[in-house]
Design a protein around this motif. Structure first.
Motif, short mmCIF file in Angstrom:
data_model
loop_
_atom_site.label_atom_id
_atom_site.label_comp_id
_atom_site.label_asym_id
_atom_site.label_seq_id
_atom_site.Cartn_x
_atom_site.Cartn_y
_atom_site.Cartn_z
N ASP A 29 32.00 42.25 45.98
CA ASP A 29 33.03 41.23 45.74
C ASP A 29 34.10 41.72 44.77
N LEU A 30 33.67 42.42 43.74
CA LEU A 30 34.63 42.97 42.77
C LEU A 30 35.57 43.97 43.46
N HIS A 31 35.00 44.92 44.18
CA HIS A 31 35.84 45.92 44.84
C HIS A 31 36.71 45.28 45.92
N HIS A 32 36.17 44.31 46.62
CA HIS A 32 36.93 43.64 47.68
C HIS A 32 38.19 43.03 47.10
N GLU A 33 38.05 42.34 45.97
CA GLU A 33 39.22 41.69 45.40
C GLU A 33 40.21 42.71 44.80
#
Ligand SMILES: [Zn+2]
Ligand SMILES: [Zn+2]
Length: 277
Positions: A29-33
């Protein structure tokens, strides 16, 4: 040389991976955002107009192309993007929020310093900040890599097609001079392909030696097999560096290396726990 994975493709692959590996949800989720945020920046490298013969000479001399055709980056977009990435980081990782806020103020409130910070990050892969001893170098590097990504990609897109990979054969990236942070053993001949930690360029290097210091002594340069035996953690006791490697002879399809770098964070944790960096 092959084209760099576009951010759109990487985002879709992360979404697929999240369904398969719920235990990685926080990291994904962190990398996605972060990747979705950086993908909104439109960068171009219109000032880079290399001549094919000049590129060939530079590759023959083993000098990364960015030393001749320097990276151009728009200070305002870079600042805005760095701030957004720090905010995303602080939101997803509350435990690291103070560190992200520290980096945010370093990059945004002291723009005079930014040029030298970016230059040493690109040239040396690290930034010396004696006046800011509390800055977490690993997180700073994460923010810089992502905030520079749109500019590096635009730059690399012009230069990469002109590079003859088989002529290069160095430990550092032919485009930007960055170090690798992931490797891939090709399915057919078992050659080693390296992924640049800064600009995602992929190039070929020889197997059997440390990709950081060149050590080939089997007692101090070796690998551990991962739980999934397609993954290997290469470690060097001479320079204390590590490299995550995926064995392409054990995978069904050609992997997306920038995705592999993210979903193997367990290997980073284990390498660092053993004192490698
Ligand atoms: Zn690079
Ligand atoms: Zn080494």
């Amino acid at each position: 040389m092959e084209a760099i994975t576009p951010d759109g493709e990487l985002i879709a692959a992360l979404e697929e991976e999240r369904k398969k590996s719920p235990e990685l949800a926080q990291a994904i989720d962190l990398h996605h955002e972060v990747i979705s945020t950086r993908a909104k920046i439109e960068a171009e490298a219109a000032h880079v107009k290399p001549d094919e013969r000049e590129v060939a000479t530079q590759v023959d001399e083993r000098v990364p192309l960015m030393q001749r055709w320097e990276l151009g980056w728009d200070q305002e977009s870079f600042s805005r993007l760095s701030g957004q990435i720090c905010d995303v980081g602080a939101r997803h990782r509350e435990d690291l929020a103070p560190q992200f806020n520290e980096i945010r103020s370093l990059l945004i409130e002291e723009p005079d310093q930014t040029q030298s910070i970016v230059t040493s990050h690109l040239r040396e892969g690290k930034v010396d900040l004696p006046e800011h001893p509390d800055v977490d170098q690993q997180l700073l590097s994460f923010v810089l890599v992502n905030a520079l990504h749109p500019f590096l990609q635009a730059h690399a897109a012009v230069l990469r097609p002109m590079i003859r990979d088989e002529k290069w054969y160095q430990k550092r990236c032919p485009v930007c001079g960055g170090e690798p942070d992931f490797g891939y053993l090709e399915e057919k001949v078992g050659g080693l392909r390296l992924l640049c930690s800064h600009c995602d360029t992929v190039w070929t290097y020889k197997r059997g030696e440390c990709t950081f210091c060149g050590n080939s002594d089997k007692d101090s340069f070796f690998y551990y097999l991962g739980d999934d035996e397609a993954y290997r953690l290469y470690v060097c006791d001479k320079c204390k560096r590590y490299l995550k490697v995926l064995d392409g002879r054990q995978t069904a399809s050609k992997p997306l290396l920038p995705l592999q770098r993210i979903i193997t964070i367990g290997m980073d944790v284990s390498a660092r726990q053993q004192g490698y960096r």
